[in-house]
Design a protein around this motif. Structure first.
Motif, short mmCIF file in Angstrom:
data_model
loop_
_atom_site.label_atom_id
_atom_site.label_comp_id
_atom_site.label_asym_id
_atom_site.label_seq_id
_atom_site.Cartn_x
_atom_site.Cartn_y
_atom_site.Cartn_z
N TRP A 35 0.83 -1.20 0.00
CA TRP A 35 0.00 0.00 0.00
C TRP A 35 0.87 1.26 0.00
O TRP A 35 0.50 2.27 -0.58
CB TRP A 35 -0.95 0.01 1.20
N ASP A 36 2.01 1.19 0.65
CA ASP A 36 2.91 2.35 0.69
C ASP A 36 3.40 2.71 -0.72
O ASP A 36 3.59 3.89 -1.04
CB ASP A 36 4.12 2.07 1.58
N ASP A 37 3.59 1.70 -1.56
CA ASP A 37 4.02 1.96 -2.93
C ASP A 37 2.94 2.72 -3.71
O ASP A 37 3.25 3.52 -4.59
CB ASP A 37 4.36 0.66 -3.65
N ILE A 38 1.69 2.43 -3.41
CA ILE A 38 0.60 3.14 -4.08
C ILE A 38 0.60 4.62 -3.69
O ILE A 38 0.38 5.50 -4.53
CB ILE A 38 -0.76 2.48 -3.77
N ALA A 39 0.91 4.89 -2.43
CA ALA A 39 0.95 6.27 -1.96
C ALA A 39 2.01 7.09 -2.69
O ALA A 39 1.84 8.29 -2.91
CB ALA A 39 1.21 6.30 -0.45
N SER A 40 3.10 6.45 -3.09
CA SER A 40 4.17 7.18 -3.79
C SER A 40 4.14 6.97 -5.30
O SER A 40 5.08 7.37 -6.00
CB SER A 40 5.53 6.74 -3.22
N LEU A 41 3.08 6.39 -5.82
CA LEU A 41 3.01 6.06 -7.24
C LEU A 41 3.11 7.29 -8.13
O LEU A 41 3.87 7.30 -9.10
CB LEU A 41 1.73 5.28 -7.55
N ALA A 42 2.36 8.34 -7.83
CA ALA A 42 2.39 9.54 -8.66
C ALA A 42 3.80 10.12 -8.74
O ALA A 42 4.28 10.50 -9.81
CB ALA A 42 1.41 10.58 -8.14
N LYS A 43 4.49 10.15 -7.61
CA LYS A 43 5.87 10.66 -7.56
C LYS A 43 6.79 9.78 -8.39
O LYS A 43 7.62 10.27 -9.16
CB LYS A 43 6.35 10.71 -6.11
N ASN A 44 6.64 8.45 -8.28
CA ASN A 44 7.49 7.53 -9.04
C ASN A 44 7.25 7.64 -10.54
O ASN A 44 8.21 7.58 -11.33
CB ASN A 44 7.27 6.10 -8.58
N ILE A 45 6.01 7.83 -10.94
CA ILE A 45 5.71 8.01 -12.37
C ILE A 45 6.32 9.31 -12.86
O ILE A 45 6.92 9.38 -13.93
CB ILE A 45 4.19 7.96 -12.63
N ASP A 46 6.17 10.36 -12.06
CA ASP A 46 6.71 11.67 -12.44
C ASP A 46 8.24 11.63 -12.57
O ASP A 46 8.81 12.30 -13.43
CB ASP A 46 6.30 12.71 -11.39
N GLU A 47 8.90 10.83 -11.75
CA GLU A 47 10.36 10.75 -11.76
C GLU A 47 10.90 9.75 -12.79
O GLU A 47 12.11 9.68 -13.01
CB GLU A 47 10.87 10.36 -10.37
N PHE A 48 10.01 8.99 -13.42
CA PHE A 48 10.45 7.99 -14.39
C PHE A 48 11.16 8.68 -15.55
O PHE A 48 10.69 9.68 -16.08
CB PHE A 48 9.27 7.18 -14.92
N GLN A 49 12.31 8.15 -15.95
CA GLN A 49 13.06 8.71 -17.06
C GLN A 49 13.14 7.69 -18.19
O GLN A 49 13.39 6.51 -17.95
CB GLN A 49 14.46 9.10 -16.61
#
Length: 107
Positions: A35-49
């Motif tokens: 569930w913690d990964d879902i909370a940071s999903l938007a940030k991880n997508i935004d940081e994807f290169q």
């Protein structure tokens, strides 16, 4: 979407979000483990290169898929190289024969 859709996206170097599976690589997928990964999903997508070396991505992803599909078998007891049921390997070969030409055309 089926597994080959996720592969098509990842082989093109695009951001792919999935759960932990036998075919994902930590470098090429955003993997949801909790569930913690879902909370940071938007940030991880935004940081994807986007990858610089797409051939390297394809090699990693296909190596992981193929290494998980070699003859042998695994269950809750572990991996048994003497397991002779080739059903999963044959299924992988059929899928790759069908979909790899499509991947090559789309990338």
């Amino acid at each position: 979407m089926d597994w080959y859709d996720w592969y098509s996206i990842s082989l093109a170097g695009r951001c792919t979000v999935t759960s932990t599976t036998y075919y994902t690589t930590k470098e090429d997928f955003i993997i949801i483990r909790s569930w913690d990964d879902i909370a940071s999903l938007a940030k991880n997508i935004d940081e994807f290169q986007l990858p610089i070396d797409l051939d390297q991505v394809r090699e990693r992803v296909l190596y992981k898929l193929c290494s998980a599909s070699v003859p042998g078998g695994s269950d809750w007891l572990g991996f048994d190289i003497n397991h002779t049921d080739l059903t999963t390997t044959n299924s992988l070969i059929e899928s790759l024969n069908l979909y790899l030409p499509q991947f090559a055309k789309s990338s």
